[in-house]
Design a protein around this motif. Structure first.
Motif, mmCIF file in Angstrom:
data_model
loop_
_atom_site.group_PDB
_atom_site.id
_atom_site.type_symbol
_atom_site.label_atom_id
_atom_site.label_comp_id
_atom_site.label_asym_id
_atom_site.label_seq_id
_atom_site.Cartn_x
_atom_site.Cartn_y
_atom_site.Cartn_z
ATOM 1 N N PRO A 30 -0.298 0.093 -4.983
ATOM 2 C CA PRO A 30 -0.739 1.218 -3.857
ATOM 3 C C PRO A 30 -2.284 1.323 -4.258
ATOM 4 N N VAL A 31 -3.059 1.690 -3.205
ATOM 5 C CA VAL A 31 -4.444 1.858 -3.115
ATOM 6 C C VAL A 31 -4.759 2.894 -2.299
ATOM 7 N N PHE A 32 -6.078 3.454 -2.444
ATOM 8 C CA PHE A 32 -6.843 4.442 -1.455
ATOM 9 C C PHE A 32 -7.587 3.502 -0.863
ATOM 10 N N SER A 33 -7.728 3.578 0.499
ATOM 11 C CA SER A 33 -8.752 2.528 1.112
ATOM 12 C C SER A 33 -9.504 3.443 2.300
ATOM 13 N N PRO A 34 -10.599 3.205 2.550
ATOM 14 C CA PRO A 34 -11.408 3.953 3.739
ATOM 15 C C PRO A 34 -10.840 3.081 5.146
ATOM 16 N N VAL A 35 -10.218 1.855 5.111
ATOM 17 C CA VAL A 35 -9.803 1.271 6.094
ATOM 18 C C VAL A 35 -8.539 1.458 6.418
ATOM 19 N N LYS A 36 -8.158 1.882 7.755
ATOM 20 C CA LYS A 36 -6.626 1.959 8.122
ATOM 21 C C LYS A 36 -6.084 0.784 8.462
ATOM 22 N N SER A 37 -4.832 0.698 8.070
ATOM 23 C CA SER A 37 -3.953 -0.260 8.265
ATOM 24 C C SER A 37 -2.420 0.099 8.733
ATOM 25 N N THR A 38 -1.717 -0.968 9.115
ATOM 26 C CA THR A 38 -0.350 -0.457 9.628
ATOM 27 C C THR A 38 0.330 -0.066 8.462
ATOM 28 N N TYR A 39 1.133 1.217 8.859
ATOM 29 C CA TYR A 39 1.811 1.849 7.882
ATOM 30 C C TYR A 39 1.279 2.616 6.930
ATOM 31 N N SER A 40 -0.061 2.726 7.111
ATOM 32 C CA SER A 40 -0.865 3.493 5.949
ATOM 33 C C SER A 40 -0.568 4.915 6.315
ATOM 34 N N VAL A 41 -0.904 5.639 5.173
ATOM 35 C CA VAL A 41 -0.694 7.119 5.311
ATOM 36 C C VAL A 41 -2.352 7.873 5.222
ATOM 37 N N CYS A 42 -2.582 8.645 6.182
ATOM 38 C CA CYS A 42 -3.893 9.079 6.311
ATOM 39 C C CYS A 42 -4.052 10.343 5.001
ATOM 40 N N ILE A 43 -4.936 10.492 4.361
ATOM 41 C CA ILE A 43 -4.947 11.393 3.457
ATOM 42 C C ILE A 43 -5.999 12.479 3.782
ATOM 43 N N GLY A 44 -7.050 12.180 4.698
ATOM 44 C CA GLY A 44 -8.094 13.128 4.784
ATOM 45 C C GLY A 44 -8.869 13.292 3.816
ATOM 46 N N GLY A 45 -9.011 14.611 3.288
ATOM 47 C CA GLY A 45 -9.974 14.770 1.984
ATOM 48 C C GLY A 45 -9.435 14.428 0.759
ATOM 49 N N ALA A 46 -9.328 13.093 0.238
ATOM 50 C CA ALA A 46 -8.623 12.340 -0.716
ATOM 51 C C ALA A 46 -9.053 13.007 -2.149
ATOM 52 N N HIS A 47 -10.194 13.451 -2.090
ATOM 53 C CA HIS A 47 -10.839 13.987 -3.263
ATOM 54 C C HIS A 47 -10.139 15.081 -3.893
ATOM 55 N N ARG A 48 -9.345 15.746 -3.016
ATOM 56 C CA ARG A 48 -8.517 17.096 -3.505
ATOM 57 C C ARG A 48 -7.435 16.556 -4.463
ATOM 58 N N LEU A 49 -6.806 15.533 -4.207
ATOM 59 C CA LEU A 49 -5.870 14.770 -4.948
ATOM 60 C C LEU A 49 -6.328 14.620 -6.607
ATOM 61 N N LYS A 50 -7.488 14.653 -6.797
ATOM 62 C CA LYS A 50 -8.118 14.662 -8.318
ATOM 63 C C LYS A 50 -7.428 15.883 -9.073
ATOM 64 N N LEU A 51 -7.105 16.873 -8.414
ATOM 65 C CA LEU A 51 -6.224 17.914 -9.075
ATOM 66 C C LEU A 51 -5.182 17.675 -9.756
ATOM 67 N N LEU A 52 -4.378 16.509 -9.471
ATOM 68 C CA LEU A 52 -3.113 16.029 -10.024
ATOM 69 C C LEU A 52 -3.499 15.065 -11.343
ATOM 70 N N GLU A 53 -4.650 14.489 -11.260
ATOM 71 C CA GLU A 53 -5.100 13.386 -12.640
ATOM 72 C C GLU A 53 -4.613 13.840 -14.016
ATOM 73 N N PRO A 54 -4.663 15.087 -14.220
ATOM 74 C CA PRO A 54 -4.057 15.599 -15.717
ATOM 75 C C PRO A 54 -2.777 15.369 -15.902
ATOM 76 N N LEU A 55 -2.043 15.449 -14.705
ATOM 77 C CA LEU A 55 -0.614 15.441 -14.991
ATOM 78 C C LEU A 55 -0.117 13.949 -14.825
ATOM 79 N N LEU A 56 -0.656 12.863 -14.315
ATOM 80 C CA LEU A 56 -0.122 11.438 -14.048
ATOM 81 C C LEU A 56 0.423 10.944 -15.348
ATOM 82 N N PRO A 57 -0.251 10.845 -16.606
ATOM 83 C CA PRO A 57 0.275 10.319 -17.664
ATOM 84 C C PRO A 57 1.495 10.738 -18.084
ATOM 85 N N HIS A 58 2.192 11.912 -17.642
ATOM 86 C CA HIS A 58 3.325 12.711 -18.266
ATOM 87 C C HIS A 58 4.543 12.343 -17.176
#
Length: 446
Positions: free
Chosen positions: A220-248
């Motif tokens: 899975p990757v984040f990309s600025p290019v739209k493709s078939t079946y991709s999910v639009c995130i909008g302001g993707a930088h807000r997802l950085k809030l999740l980074e401290p939890l990912l290792p667990h």
């Protein structure tokens, strides 16, 4: 209208030593006390380290903003805690109300007893966060949620919490985000390694274009290019809030809204879940979307609310059909009850269990309903006689609504609806209906 409600707590929150353990008591306030309830839940956390990490991340969300000024950011807010139906939930919004977070402590995530169902509001300030941050994996931590306190029992700490103002936009945000959650479906699921790989592709800084979540083979990757079946995130930088939890995490699931008005990210840690919902754009808060306005056109009788409150003492999960059967109400009459209660902020939504749950908010209904200016403006148009139905058939309605020096034409035809006003032209219904459409629909009901 003021953007905050100032609460007067009966006592300050505090962390006090008792029986060789420290007990954290967090004050609570409600406008609508039903009865005296000393304690909703008491027990120990089976995974206190993960629960603490999730609560710290939730607090980070609450302290974040992606569109407000530094002055507005200076005000801290508090999360909502609901205990009942064998679950403990902590909910909160970012300052801009464009990010919603919830921590669910599920059966198996505690060893204790629910004595009653209830909802309270608690402070999350720096001393309390420091207490959470010191919790270790093998440490014994006790939690209680009640009318007068939410207490966290551990050693060698003492914290006193003070009252804080609660923003009214949170109630408006709870309205929209729950409806978006109920319309969302899981499309992707990642294990821990895949989730960490995905967030390595997160753009640095604040991207100026939309980003999309897509699969490249099994990666899975984040990309600025739209493709078939991709999910639009909008302001993707807000997802950085999740980074401290990912290792667990055990896994990460993504639930997008069908129209991409929001994306919902659910992290799983055994018997603890963390849900993060972000609005379509960083500058758009859930509080201003207006997606639930149509559900508020019809009034909910006060006796229904009282009956629902009584019913929810028994079962925190809300089922309109079961409610109708228990209370002897016509099933056809309660057909839209769920959406209306959600529009009032009285229902949350559980993505995994696929049902709404009731939360007893400490607000009078009149205050909740007063938070929707478009609805109030629609009612004003009706009171001033500015809505005229020109024609009405089984399949089509046409009306004129008087505006400022102009008459707007409203047409309802099957599932299609349109208005000649600027709001409709700009948003095309993506942020809820305009006041003119609301006024016409309310006039048709009345």
């Amino acid at each position: 209208m003021s953007e905050t409600l100032t609460y007067s707590y009966h006592q300050p929150s505090s962390l006090q030593k008792a029986h060789l353990q420290d007990e954290l008591f967090l004050a609570k306030y409600s406008e609508v006390e039903k009865k005296e309830i000393p304690c909703f839940f008491w027990g120990s956390l089976t995974d206190p380290y993960i629960t603490a990490r999730c609560l710290i991340t939730l607090s980070t969300v609450v302290k974040s903003s992606f569109s407000l000024s530094p002055f507005q950011l200076a005000m801290l807010k508090d999360p909502i805690v609901t205990a009942g139906n064998e679950k403990i939930r902590f909910e909160g919004f970012s300052h801009c109300a464009g990010v919603y977070a919830r921590v669910d402590v599920l059966p198996g995530g505690y060893d204790g007893e629910f004595l009653e169902n209830g909802t309270t509001n608690v402070d999350f300030n720096q001393p309390m966060l420091s207490a959470l941050s010191t919790i270790q994996k093998n440490e014994r931590v006790m939690l209680s949620v009640g009318k007068k306190e939410v207490s966290l029992h551990k050693e060698n700490m003492k914290v006193v919490e003070r009252k804080v103002p609660l923003p009214t936009k949170w109630i408006k945000g709870l309205t929209t985000v729950q409806l978006y959650l109920s319309q969302s479906e899981k499309v992707l699921s990642f294990n821990r390694i895949q989730a960490l790989q995905l967030f390595q592709s997160m753009p640095n800084g604040k991207p100026k274009t939309d980003y999309y979540l897509q699969m490249r083979g099994n990666t899975p990757v984040f990309s600025p290019v739209k493709s078939t079946y991709s999910v639009c995130i909008g302001g993707a930088h807000r997802l950085k809030l999740l980074e401290p939890l990912l290792p667990h995490i055990d896994k990460l699931c993504v639930f997008p809204h069908p129209d991409m008005q929001s994306t919902n990210w659910q992290l799983y840690f055994g018997n603890v879940r963390f849900c993060l919902s972000i609005s379509r754009d960083a500058w758009r808060g859930f509080s201003g979307e207006g997606a639930a306005l149509e559900s508020l056109i019809e009034d909910v009788p006060d006796e229904w609310i009282d009956a629902i409150d009584k019913y929810s003492y028994i079962n925190q999960a809300f089922n309109s059909t079961l409610f109708a059967i228990n209370e002897g109400v016509d099933l056809k009459t309660v057909g839209n009850l769920t959406s209306r209660l959600s529009a009032m902020g009285l229902l949350g939504y559980d993505l995994d269990e696929n049902h709404f749950f009731y939360r007893r908010l400490p607000y009078k209904l009149g205050r909740i309903l007063s938070l929707n200016p478009r609805l109030k403006e629609a009612e004003k148009l009706l009171e001033e006689g500015k809505v005229e139905i020109l024609s009405r058939t089984d399949t089509r309605v046409e009306a004129n609504v008087e505006g400022s020096g102009v008459k707007h034409v409203v047409v309802l035809e099957g599932d299609q609806e349109r208005c000649t006003c600027t709001w409709y032209s700009k948003h095309q219904g993506e942020r809820g209906v305009c006041k003119h459409l609301l006024a016409v629909k309310k006039k048709l009901i009345n």
